[in-house]
Scaffold this motif. Structure first.
Motif, PDB file in Angstrom:
ATOM      1  N   PRO A 219     -22.219  -8.002   8.559  1.00 51.71           N
ATOM      2  CA  PRO A 219     -21.072  -7.251   8.535  1.00 51.71           C
ATOM      3  C   PRO A 219     -20.684  -7.009   9.890  1.00 51.71           C
ATOM      4  N   ARG A 220     -20.810  -6.247  10.530  1.00 50.89           N
ATOM      5  CA  ARG A 220     -20.045  -6.049  11.738  1.00 50.89           C
ATOM      6  C   ARG A 220     -20.423  -7.076  12.762  1.00 50.89           C
TER       7      ARG A 220
ATOM      8  N   THR B 130      -7.379  -6.928  -4.199  1.00 47.23           N
ATOM      9  CA  THR B 130      -8.534  -7.743  -3.825  1.00 47.23           C
ATOM     10  C   THR B 130      -9.590  -6.840  -3.212  1.00 47.23           C
ATOM     11  N   PHE B 131     -10.801  -7.380  -3.045  1.00 50.75           N
ATOM     12  CA  PHE B 131     -11.926  -6.605  -2.527  1.00 50.75           C
ATOM     13  C   PHE B 131     -12.465  -7.273  -1.266  1.00 50.75           C
ATOM     14  N   ILE B 132     -12.708  -6.466  -0.235  1.00 52.30           N
ATOM     15  CA  ILE B 132     -13.167  -6.978   1.053  1.00 52.30           C
ATOM     16  C   ILE B 132     -14.117  -5.964   1.701  1.00 52.30           C
ATOM     17  N   PHE B 133     -14.666  -6.311   2.848  1.00 51.18           N
ATOM     18  CA  PHE B 133     -15.229  -5.305   3.744  1.00 51.18           C
ATOM     19  C   PHE B 133     -15.019  -5.797   5.165  1.00 51.18           C
TER      20      PHE B 133
ATOM     21  N   GLU C  52     -14.292 -17.919   5.398  1.00 44.02           N
ATOM     22  CA  GLU C  52     -13.734 -18.297   4.101  1.00 44.02           C
ATOM     23  C   GLU C  52     -13.878 -17.200   3.057  1.00 44.02           C
ATOM     24  N   TYR C  53     -14.278 -16.021   3.484  1.00 42.79           N
ATOM     25  CA  TYR C  53     -14.367 -14.913   2.546  1.00 42.79           C
ATOM     26  C   TYR C  53     -13.356 -13.829   2.911  1.00 42.79           C
ATOM     27  N   CYS C  54     -13.820 -12.655   3.294  1.00 37.71           N
ATOM     28  CA  CYS C  54     -12.899 -11.532   3.517  1.00 37.71           C
ATOM     29  C   CYS C  54     -11.804 -11.849   4.549  1.00 37.71           C
ATOM     30  N   PRO C  55     -12.123 -12.462   5.698  1.00 42.14           N
ATOM     31  CA  PRO C  55     -11.041 -12.808   6.630  1.00 42.14           C
ATOM     32  C   PRO C  55      -9.985 -13.710   6.001  1.00 42.14           C
ATOM     33  N   LEU C  56     -10.403 -14.612   5.118  1.00 37.00           N
ATOM     34  CA  LEU C  56      -9.435 -15.471   4.437  1.00 37.00           C
ATOM     35  C   LEU C  56      -8.559 -14.654   3.498  1.00 37.00           C
ATOM     36  N   MET C  57      -9.143 -13.668   2.804  1.00 31.21           N
ATOM     37  CA  MET C  57      -8.343 -12.806   1.932  1.00 31.21           C
ATOM     38  C   MET C  57      -7.310 -12.037   2.760  1.00 31.21           C
TER      39      MET C  57
ATOM     40  N   SER D 226      -6.070  -3.822  -0.585  1.00 30.30           N
ATOM     41  CA  SER D 226      -7.355  -4.398  -0.185  1.00 30.30           C
ATOM     42  C   SER D 226      -8.385  -3.281  -0.191  1.00 30.30           C
ATOM     43  N   VAL D 227      -9.342  -3.372  -1.108  1.00 30.73           N
ATOM     44  CA  VAL D 227     -10.318  -2.296  -1.312  1.00 30.73           C
ATOM     45  C   VAL D 227     -11.680  -2.711  -0.763  1.00 30.73           C
ATOM     46  N   SER D 228     -12.241  -1.867   0.097  1.00 31.29           N
ATOM     47  CA  SER D 228     -13.563  -2.127   0.668  1.00 31.29           C
ATOM     48  C   SER D 228     -14.654  -1.573  -0.232  1.00 31.29           C
ATOM     49  N   PHE D 229     -15.761  -2.318  -0.328  1.00 34.09           N
ATOM     50  CA  PHE D 229     -16.934  -1.837  -1.050  1.00 34.09           C
ATOM     51  C   PHE D 229     -18.058  -1.526  -0.067  1.00 34.09           C
ATOM     52  N   ASP D 230     -17.691  -1.155   1.151  1.00 27.28           N
ATOM     53  CA  ASP D 230     -18.656  -0.799   2.185  1.00 27.28           C
ATOM     54  C   ASP D 230     -18.367   0.618   2.689  1.00 27.28           C
ATOM     55  N   PRO D 231     -18.506   1.632   1.814  1.00 30.04           N
ATOM     56  CA  PRO D 231     -18.132   2.995   2.206  1.00 30.04           C
ATOM     57  C   PRO D 231     -18.986   3.555   3.339  1.00 30.04           C
TER      58      PRO D 231
END
Length: 321
Positions: A17-18, A184-187, A194-199, A224-229
């Protein structure tokens, strides 16, 4: 036991992640050369991608020989990503014959960065079994990946979702009824191009298309909703939104806690497993009609902004005043 070397040529990893991006070096000589080239009316040369190599250590958690995917729960990779579970798709399926669940492995990741320090390629180029998995008891059933629960069908109501927006305000999905919602869902710490940055890129293109008509933009909401609270606070989301060009109310970032996400994950086909030090997820993008029912569900990253824009226009045409 002697280590078994597996040379793995993979495509982009499927799950995140980061990132601590390296700073871009600059050279006065190069800048002067580029200035002269442009001044003479010639095109500036393309900047070759910068490549860095990172070491990966982890444990194999799943092997899907049909799809050619190996899932590895890896340790912290300094300057790239914290511990997490990632899927790597292998081009050479014979490599999976030597890898089983619970093998301890190490490998090398090659990462390309563009001139904006964004990752453009992340590839597993070498993998070594450092400690084979312990033998399973005789007669034990083979390890199988459980089938995902059924997803919503078009026309079925989408469960409500309570979130906190990038502005720090409580936002409910049900409050957006009357609009066409693309969800959509991202973090934000996702390193996979090809995942969240692509979204983010696809939503950016979709937002531009919708914004061409102010009347249409008033009737559409991109979410765009994050699942990394634990990391994606409203402040982090606001900064990320500015970086990718998201402008509320058309395109808003929000974050939901794990309990709230569980209410919508399975119905919307989101593979989501909250963990303390790992993040595992799939890709799920939904188009929700103004009455709150599902109009379209896209699993994966193959959808195009043009396709979803067509769906949005169709919904607005059929539900408009």
């Amino acid at each position: 036991m002697e280590s078994t070397r597996i040379h793995a040529s993979t495509s982009l990893a499927l799950m995140m992640p980061r990132l601590l991006f390296p700073s871009r070096a600059s050279s006065l000589l190069i800048l002067n050369s580029l200035f002269l080239a442009v001044g003479c009316g010639t095109s500036a040369p393309e900047v070759a991608p910068r490549t860095k190599t990172f070491e990966l250590d982890g444990v194999v958690r799943a092997v899907d020989t049909e799809k050619g995917v190996v899932s590895i729960a890896h340790e912290d990779i300094p300057d790239l990503m914290p511990p997490m579970l990632m899927d790597f798709r292998l081009e050479d399926l014979t490599l999976l014959e030597d890898v089983i669940v619970d093998d301890e492995v190490s490998g090398l990741l090659e990462v390309d960065y563009d001139d904006q320090s964004q990752i453009t390629r992340l590839e597993l180029v070498d993998l070594v079994v450092t400690r084979p998995a312990p033998p399973r008891p005789p007669g034990a059933d083979p390890i199988a990946t459980p089938s995902p629960p059924p997803t919503l069908e078009p026309g079925e109501a989408v469960p409500d979702l309570v979130m906190t927006s990038q502005n720090g305000e409580v936002l409910r999905l049900s409050e957006l009824q009357g609009h066409v919602v693309v969800l959509t869902f991202i973090f934000t710490r996702c390193p996979q191009p090809e995942y969240c940055p692509l979204m983010d890129r696809k939503f950016g293109e979709l937002a531009k298309r919708i914004a061409r008509s102010p009347d249409r933009a008033d009737q559409v909401r991109l979410l765009s909703v994050s699942f990394d609270p634990e990391y994606d606070t409203p402040e982090v989301l606001a900064e990320h939104a500015q970086r990718v060009g998201a402008q509320p109310p058309l395109w808003t970032f929000a974050v939901a806690d794990h309990e709230a996400l569980r209410e919508v994950a399975a119905p919307l086909g989101l593979t989501y497993a909250p963990m303390t030090d790992q993040i595992v997820h799939s890709l799920s993008t939904s188009v929700i009609a103004p009455d709150g029912t599902l109009a379209r569900l896209e699993l994966g990253n193959t959808w195009t902004p043009e396709e979803l824009y067509g769906q949005v226009r169709q919904l607005l045409d059929t539900t408009g005043p």
